[in-house]
Design an enzyme around this catalytic site. Structure first.
Site, PDB file in Angstrom:
ATOM      1  N   LEU A  23       5.714  17.345  -8.639  1.00 10.41           N
ATOM      2  CA  LEU A  23       5.327  18.747  -8.458  1.00 10.41           C
ATOM      3  C   LEU A  23       6.497  19.610  -8.036  1.00 10.41           C
ATOM      4  O   LEU A  23       6.552  20.801  -8.298  1.00 10.41           O
ATOM      5  CB  LEU A  23       4.253  18.852  -7.373  1.00 10.41           C
ATOM      6  CG  LEU A  23       2.911  18.237  -7.687  1.00 10.41           C
ATOM      7  CD1 LEU A  23       2.058  18.189  -6.437  1.00 10.41           C
ATOM      8  CD2 LEU A  23       2.224  19.033  -8.791  1.00 10.41           C
ATOM      9  N   GLY A  24       7.422  18.998  -7.371  1.00  4.11           N
ATOM     10  CA  GLY A  24       8.542  19.786  -6.885  1.00  4.11           C
ATOM     11  C   GLY A  24       9.576  18.877  -6.274  1.00  4.11           C
ATOM     12  O   GLY A  24       9.403  17.652  -6.208  1.00  4.11           O
ATOM     13  N   LYS A  25      10.654  19.507  -5.831  1.00  3.69           N
ATOM     14  CA  LYS A  25      11.743  18.733  -5.283  1.00  3.69           C
ATOM     15  C   LYS A  25      12.042  19.266  -3.890  1.00  3.69           C
ATOM     16  O   LYS A  25      12.107  20.471  -3.690  1.00  3.69           O
ATOM     17  CB  LYS A  25      12.956  18.937  -6.195  1.00  3.69           C
ATOM     18  CG  LYS A  25      14.083  17.999  -5.931  1.00  3.69           C
ATOM     19  CD  LYS A  25      15.205  18.288  -6.923  1.00  3.69           C
ATOM     20  CE  LYS A  25      16.516  17.829  -6.343  1.00  3.69           C
ATOM     21  NZ  LYS A  25      17.650  18.344  -7.083  1.00  3.69           N
ATOM     22  N   GLY A  26      12.149  18.363  -2.952  1.00  8.04           N
ATOM     23  CA  GLY A  26      12.499  18.773  -1.605  1.00  8.04           C
ATOM     24  C   GLY A  26      13.929  18.368  -1.303  1.00  8.04           C
ATOM     25  O   GLY A  26      14.642  17.870  -2.180  1.00  8.04           O
TER      26      GLY A  26
ATOM     27  N   GLU B 272      11.362  13.726  -3.983  1.00  7.26           N
ATOM     28  CA  GLU B 272      10.371  14.460  -4.772  1.00  7.26           C
ATOM     29  C   GLU B 272       9.047  14.603  -4.027  1.00  7.26           C
ATOM     30  O   GLU B 272       8.745  13.824  -3.137  1.00  7.26           O
ATOM     31  CB  GLU B 272      10.042  13.665  -6.033  1.00  7.26           C
ATOM     32  CG  GLU B 272      11.167  13.532  -6.999  1.00  7.26           C
ATOM     33  CD  GLU B 272      10.846  12.463  -8.047  1.00  7.26           C
ATOM     34  OE1 GLU B 272      11.570  12.427  -9.034  1.00  7.26           O
ATOM     35  OE2 GLU B 272       9.887  11.675  -7.864  1.00  7.26           O
ATOM     36  N   VAL B 273       8.269  15.572  -4.500  1.00  6.80           N
ATOM     37  CA  VAL B 273       6.873  15.655  -4.089  1.00  6.80           C
ATOM     38  C   VAL B 273       6.040  15.402  -5.346  1.00  6.80           C
ATOM     39  O   VAL B 273       6.258  16.041  -6.374  1.00  6.80           O
ATOM     40  CB  VAL B 273       6.536  17.036  -3.495  1.00  6.80           C
ATOM     41  CG1 VAL B 273       5.056  17.132  -3.161  1.00  6.80           C
ATOM     42  CG2 VAL B 273       7.383  17.294  -2.261  1.00  6.80           C
TER      43      VAL B 273
ATOM     44  N   LYS C 122       4.867  13.607  -0.375  1.00  8.62           N
ATOM     45  CA  LYS C 122       6.244  14.060  -0.157  1.00  8.62           C
ATOM     46  C   LYS C 122       7.071  12.845   0.239  1.00  8.62           C
ATOM     47  O   LYS C 122       6.833  12.241   1.283  1.00  8.62           O
ATOM     48  CB  LYS C 122       6.259  15.125   0.943  1.00  8.62           C
ATOM     49  CG  LYS C 122       7.649  15.644   1.308  1.00  8.62           C
ATOM     50  CD  LYS C 122       7.528  16.906   2.161  1.00  8.62           C
ATOM     51  CE  LYS C 122       8.857  17.356   2.733  1.00  8.62           C
ATOM     52  NZ  LYS C 122       8.730  18.681   3.378  1.00  8.62           N
TER      53      LYS C 122
ATOM     54  N   ASP D 177       9.904  29.366   9.100  1.00  5.90           N
ATOM     55  CA  ASP D 177      10.331  29.402   7.701  1.00  5.90           C
ATOM     56  C   ASP D 177       9.260  29.986   6.787  1.00  5.90           C
ATOM     57  O   ASP D 177       9.091  29.536   5.659  1.00  5.90           O
ATOM     58  CB  ASP D 177      10.725  27.985   7.256  1.00  5.90           C
ATOM     59  CG  ASP D 177      11.677  28.010   6.063  1.00  5.90           C
ATOM     60  OD1 ASP D 177      12.275  29.079   5.786  1.00  5.90           O
ATOM     61  OD2 ASP D 177      11.813  26.970   5.392  1.00  5.90           O
TER      62      ASP D 177
HETATM   63  P1  ADP Z   1      11.448  20.374   1.651  1.00  9.48           P
HETATM   64  O1  ADP Z   1      11.081  20.403   3.092  1.00  9.48           O
HETATM   65  O2  ADP Z   1      12.341  19.213   1.377  1.00  9.48           O
HETATM   66  O3  ADP Z   1      11.922  21.676   1.157  1.00  9.48           O
HETATM   67  P2  ADP Z   1       8.819  20.900   0.669  1.00  9.48           P
HETATM   68  O4  ADP Z   1       7.795  20.472   1.653  1.00  9.48           O
HETATM   69  O5  ADP Z   1       9.133  22.355   0.630  1.00  9.48           O
HETATM   70  O6  ADP Z   1      10.127  20.029   0.844  1.00  9.48           O
HETATM   71  O7  ADP Z   1       8.360  20.422  -0.789  1.00  9.48           O
HETATM   72  C1  ADP Z   1       9.183  20.617  -1.930  1.00  9.48           C
HETATM   73  C2  ADP Z   1       8.374  21.218  -3.099  1.00  9.48           C
HETATM   74  O8  ADP Z   1       7.291  20.355  -3.452  1.00  9.48           O
HETATM   75  C3  ADP Z   1       7.707  22.533  -2.792  1.00  9.48           C
HETATM   76  O9  ADP Z   1       8.561  23.622  -3.033  1.00  9.48           O
HETATM   77  C4  ADP Z   1       6.495  22.534  -3.717  1.00  9.48           C
HETATM   78  O10 ADP Z   1       6.882  22.907  -5.034  1.00  9.48           O
HETATM   79  C5  ADP Z   1       6.114  21.092  -3.783  1.00  9.48           C
HETATM   80  N1  ADP Z   1       5.059  20.792  -2.785  1.00  9.48           N
HETATM   81  C6  ADP Z   1       5.249  20.531  -1.466  1.00  9.48           C
HETATM   82  N2  ADP Z   1       4.104  20.286  -0.818  1.00  9.48           N
HETATM   83  C7  ADP Z   1       3.126  20.382  -1.749  1.00  9.48           C
HETATM   84  C8  ADP Z   1       1.682  20.232  -1.714  1.00  9.48           C
HETATM   85  N3  ADP Z   1       1.050  19.916  -0.574  1.00  9.48           N
HETATM   86  N4  ADP Z   1       1.003  20.412  -2.868  1.00  9.48           N
HETATM   87  C9  ADP Z   1       1.658  20.731  -4.003  1.00  9.48           C
HETATM   88  N5  ADP Z   1       2.988  20.882  -4.106  1.00  9.48           N
HETATM   89  C10 ADP Z   1       3.729  20.713  -3.002  1.00  9.48           C
HETATM   90 MG    MG Z   2      11.384  21.367   4.660  1.00  5.08          MG
END
Ligand code: ADP
Ligand code: MG
Ligand code: MG
Length: 547
Positions: A197-200, A204-205, A220, A318
């Site tokens: 779904l995304g990258k942290g 990955e998430v 996550k 944030d």
């Molecule tokens: P980081 O702390 O490393 O930035 P995030 O928690 O922001 O990580 O997660 C990274 C990305 O994953 C987010 O920008 C979002 O696109 C996706 N994501 C995170 N949590 C969720 C969730 N609960 N449901 C769907 N997508 C999510």
């Molecule tokens: Mg974070």
């Protein structure tokens, strides 16, 4: 179609198929039989609570924990003396979960007739005369909080009269069996990944599915080596602690924490609808930004999330559109609590530079002490961006040094284009007041100062807080609101990191398994609780005793 494109199509179809079947409440159809069979109640003899290990207060096991509450209610229904209290509790909950105000009134009148009338067989004499009189007086209005006072009295009565009996009942034995099951270890074999779904920052998430129940979550993943290389242990520990502590429909919930060979995993509420940043800019590129009614709805929900954090002494730090995620119904939750911090007992302020340039409050930029006030500044910036599709201190795509963004935040007045209504502008100004002592926000334990602002004048806060207001926009269930797989990007490999004994210890503490409340909700809503909670002729079944 190139390979990367194909990969996205394949990943999307598995993810959408799973989402489709969950939407129609067919989670059980997606259960993996073999994993489902592994969810078995341990025998009663193995489930005695050890002193101090479990929170055995009435509040915790009869109100907060969903399985404990269910079993307590079963106990009440099976005891002659408490049948009507159980009945009243049930109808009050039914009343509280009704969507339409119009439905409230006839239901209120029925409840009053059955439980509040001294001539009725089910009259609840444990309620105070005052409370009874007040409910009689206003029942015709069908207000959301009609039964609040009665509910408090009902619970005090049950705590005093029924709690001891519950703890020696077979229902409590059953509760301990569920706690035994809850305490069993969790690993990645319980989850099937569906789509990235995304990258942290650390991994990955993924959308994933709990195999035994069919429930969908977001996982996550945090790469252990990357985490260590970037000294992330402390931050991850705090993120997990905070997520485990908060219970709000406006903040993502943590359901499981476990480890694999290479990763730490946080399994959370799946938010399928994408983030607000995506919706502001990418859904309708010709007309970015939201109508005020929509911005109002989201800022109200965010505000409820902030209030919950602040009541728990947590500063979020944030808030920005990217960190606010939509669910299937278009309701939003705050996510990514990686920069949040907890104010220690007795401390009213903290220091430290944390956040995103363009959102951070002046007092933080100046290196001063601050408290929850910084989150109201970021709320102002976020609301501004929802309405105008640009930041107040930085336009989208504008190439500008962070120092210049700071200078503007500290010194420049914000410019309000004509799309702003008077009320919306006035709220943005009140939130983005540069002097924190003059900014509106969290005072005396709540945000009522913000909630009563004219911008929210038509909003029914009680209904919003109960999740009863329909969202102004509902995500399309067939759309994937996430980047194509190929655009998510990959991670470079990490070299030269050695995992030590003390790191292993840290992982073990992190991997605490199931979080009680979300796990219990999961087994109830997927039908697993009812399947497991069967009774023989004389109560517990023979298998409950076997070793
Ligand atoms: P980081 O702390 O490393 O930035 P995030 O928690 O922001 O990580 O997660 C990274 C990305 O994953 C987010 O920008 C979002 O696109 C996706 N994501 C995170 N949590 C969720 C969730 N609960 N449901 C769907 N997508 C999510
Ligand atoms: Mg974070
Ligand atoms: Mg993030």
């Amino acid at each position: 179609m190139d390979f990367a494109g194909l990969e996205t199509v394949v990943a999307n179809s598995a993810y959408l198929a799973a989402r489709g079947s969950i939407d129609s409440h067919l989670a059980f159809a997606m259960q993996d039989r073999r994993m489902r069979a592994r969810l078995k109640l341990p025998p009663v003899s193995q489930c005695q609570p050890t002193e101090g290990e479990m929170d055995l207060t009435f509040e915790s096991i009869c109100c907060q924990q969903p399985v404990g509450k269910r079993l307590f209610q079963q106990h009440l229904r099976s005891t002659e003396q408490f049948k009507m209290a159980a009945g009243l509790w049930q109808v009050m909950e039914d009343y509280n979960s009704r969507l339409e105000e119009a439905e409230h009134i006839p239901l209120a009148l029925t409840i009053v007739h059955q439980y509040y009338d001294p001539d009725s067989r089910d009259f609840c004499s444990f309620l105070s005369e005052d409370a009874i009189a007040r409910v009689h007086e206003v029942a015709r209005l069908g207000k959301a909080d009609l039964f609040r006072e009665s509910e408090q009295q009902l619970l005090s009565y049950l705590e005093a009269q029924a709690f001891e009996g519950y703890k020696t009942s077979q229902f409590f034995q059953r509760f301990l069996q569920f706690k035994g099951l809850e305490g069993q270890p969790v690993g990645d074999e319980w989850f099937a990944d569906l789509r990235v779904l995304g990258k942290g920052g650390f991994g990955e998430v993924c959308a994933c599915q709990m195999r035994a129940t069919g429930k969908l979550y977001a996982n996550k993943k945090l790469n252990k080596k990357r985490l260590k290389k970037r000294n992330g242990h402390e931050a991850v520990k705090i993120e997990k602690q905070i997520l485990a502590k908060v219970h709000s429909r406006f903040i993502v919930t943590l359901a499981y924490a476990f480890q694999t060979k290479h990763e730490l995993c946080l399994v959370m509420t799946l938010m399928n609808g994408g983030d607000l940043r995506y919706h502001i800019y990418n859904v309708n590129e010709k007309m970015p930004g939201f109508e005020e009614a929509r911005a109002c709805f989201y800022s109200a929900q965010i505000l409820c999330g902030l209030q919950h954090l602040h009541q728990n002494r947590i500063i979020y730090r944030d808030l920005k559109p990217e960190n606010v995620l939509l669910d299937d119904n278009g309701h939003v939750r705050i996510s990514d609590l990686g920069l949040a911090t907890v104010l220690k007992e007795g401390c009213s302020h903290t220091r430290g530079y944390a956040g995103t340039p363009g959102f951070m409050a002046p007092e933080m930029l100046k290196g001063e002490c601050y408290d929850f006030c910084v989150d109201y500044f970021t709320l102002g910036v976020t609301l501004y961006e929802m309405v105008t599709a640009k930041g107040p201190f930085r336009s989208r795509g504008e190439k500008v040094e962070p120092q210049e963004v700071s200078r503007r935040t500290l010194n420049e007045p914000v410019d309000y284009p004509s799309v702003f209504s008077q009320d919306c502008k006035s709220l943005c100004e009140a939130l983005m007041t540069k002097d924190p002592s003059e900014r509106i926000g969290f005072k005396l334990g709540s945000c009522s100062e913000v909630k009563t602002h004219r911008f929210f004048q038509t909003l029914n806060w009680a209904r919003l807080e109960a999740g009863l207001i329909e969202a102004p926009f509902t995500p399309d269930p067939k759309t994937v609101y996430a980047k194509d797989i190929a655009d998510v990007g990959t991670f470079s490999s990490i070299k030269g990191v050695v995992i030590t004994e003390s790191d292993q210890q840290f992982y073990k503490e992190f991997a605490s398994g199931k979080m009680a409340i979300p796990w219990q909700e999961e087994i109830i809503e997927t039908g697993v609780f009812d399947e497991l909670n069967v009774w023989g002729d004389g109560g517990l079944t023979p298998s409950d005793g076997e070793d």
